[in-house]
Design an enzyme around this catalytic site. Structure first.
Site, mmCIF file in Angstrom:
data_model
loop_
_atom_site.group_PDB
_atom_site.id
_atom_site.type_symbol
_atom_site.label_atom_id
_atom_site.label_comp_id
_atom_site.label_asym_id
_atom_site.label_seq_id
_atom_site.Cartn_x
_atom_site.Cartn_y
_atom_site.Cartn_z
ATOM 1 N N LYS A 198 -86.762 30.924 0.567
ATOM 2 C CA LYS A 198 -86.771 30.028 1.722
ATOM 3 C C LYS A 198 -88.197 30.007 2.311
ATOM 4 C CE LYS A 198 -82.196 29.617 1.639
ATOM 5 N NZ LYS A 198 -81.556 28.385 1.134
ATOM 6 N N SER B 283 -81.998 23.995 -2.529
ATOM 7 C CA SER B 283 -82.187 24.209 -1.092
ATOM 8 C C SER B 283 -83.643 24.112 -0.650
ATOM 9 C CB SER B 283 -81.621 25.574 -0.682
ATOM 10 O OG SER B 283 -82.402 26.630 -1.213
#
EC number: 3.4.21.89
Length: 258
Positions: free
Chosen positions: A110, A48
Site C-alpha cells: 500500500k 488495489s
C-alpha cells in the site's frame, strides 16, 4: 594396487560430497542474508494499487530503508512481531510492503498517507492530513484490471499530498462508503496506508477485524518499493501457452515506482 586406488577414491568422494554440501549451504545463507538485509522480490496479486502497480507486477522491496525486525526475514519465514533495529519512518507517499497484521505470513503493498501523530480524515474522497487537503487533479480515464482479467473504466486523478509528493489514483465510482472517514489520530509506532485504487482497496480505512489493515504497526514494515523488475499480464493464463510471451509488459521491466 587396485585396493590402494579404491581406498584413495573413497576419501576423495567423501571430501567432494562434503564440499558440495558446504557450497550449497553457503549459497543458501548468502541468499537468505541478502533477502533479509538488502532487498526481496514480491508479486502483486490484486489491483488495489492500480494504476501505480498492476496485477502481475514483480516488485523489489528495499529492506534497509526502514530498519530491521522479524518482518524483514524472507517471506517464507513468519515469526512474532519484534521491535525494529536502526528503525526509520517512511515518508508520506512511500509505497511499502508489509506483513498483514491479520496473518503475518501474508505480504501486502500500500501507500503511506499519514505518519505517527498525524490527524487524518476523508471527505468525499479527499484526504486531509493535519487539516490540509491533498489536491486531486483530473487526469482523464484509465482502465482498472480485475483479478479475472476483465477491465472497468476508472477516473484518473493526480493526487498531491501535503509536502508535494504526487501519484496517480483511480476512482471507480463517484461515491463510495470509504470516501468519508472521521478525524483520526495515527498512534505512535503506526502509519496510515491506502491503496491507489481507492474504491478497490482494503486498507487503513477498514478495520483489521473487517479484513482491512487498520493502523499499520511500523514493526510490520518489510521495505520500500523502489522498482518493478518484471511484469506479466495474468489475463494471458487462459490463452494457449505459446501466446504467453505476448503477456510480458516489457515497458514496465526495471521501471521506478512513484
Amino acid at each position: 594396487m587396485s585396493e590402494t586406488s579404491q581406498a584413495g577414491t573413497k576419501p576423495s568422494r567423501a571430501r567432494a560430497l562434503a564440499k558440495g554440501i558446504v557450497d550449497i549451504v553457503s549459497i543458501l545463507l548468502v541468499v537468505t542474508v541478502a533477502k533479509t538485509a538488502l532487498a526481496e522480490p514480491f508479486y502483486v496479486p490484486s489491483g488495489s494499487m492500480e494504476p501505480t502497480l498492476m496485477i502481475g507486477d514483480e516488485l523489489l522491496a528495499t529492506k534497509f530503508a526502514y530498519g530491521y525486525s522479524t518482518a524483514s526475514l524472507p517471506s517464507f519465514v513468519s515469526l512474532p512481531q519484534s521491535e525494529r533495529l536502526f528503525g526509520a519512518l517512511p515518508k508520506r507517499g512511500d509505497v511499502v510492503v508489509f506483513r498483514w497484521p491479520g496473518d503475518r505470513s501474508q505480504a501486502w503493498v500500500k501507500r503511506v498517507i499519514a505518519l505517527p501523530g498525524d490527524h487524518v480524515r476523508l471527505e468525499r474522497g479527499t484526504v486531509f492530513i493535519n487539516g490540509e487537503a491533498a489536491t486531486l487533479t483530473p487526469d482523464g480515464i484509465g482502465q482498472a484490471e480485475n483479478e479475472d482479467g476483465s477491465q472497468a473504466p476508472a477516473a484518473r486523478y493526480i493526487e498531491t499530498l501535503p509536502g508535494g509528493r504526487k501519484h496517480i489514483v483511480f476512482k471507480l465510482t463517484a461515491f463510495n462508503p470509504l470516501d468519508n472517514m472521521s478525524d483520526t489520530v495515527v498512534p505512535a509506532g503506526h502509519v496510515f496506508v491506502m491503496g491507489d485504487n481507492r474504491d478497490n482497496s482494503a486498507d487503513s480505512r477498514v478495520a483489521l477485524k473487517a479484513g482491512g489493515v487498520g493502523m499499520l504497526p511500523t514493526a510490520n514494515l518489510i521495505g520500500r518499493v523502489d522498482a518493478i523488475v518484471g511484469s506479466w499480464d495474468l489475463g494471458m493464463k487462459n490463452q494457449p501457452v505459446w501466446t504467453w510471451p505476448k503477456g510480458l509488459r516489457l515497458s514496465r521491466f526495471f521501471s521506478g515506482v512513484e
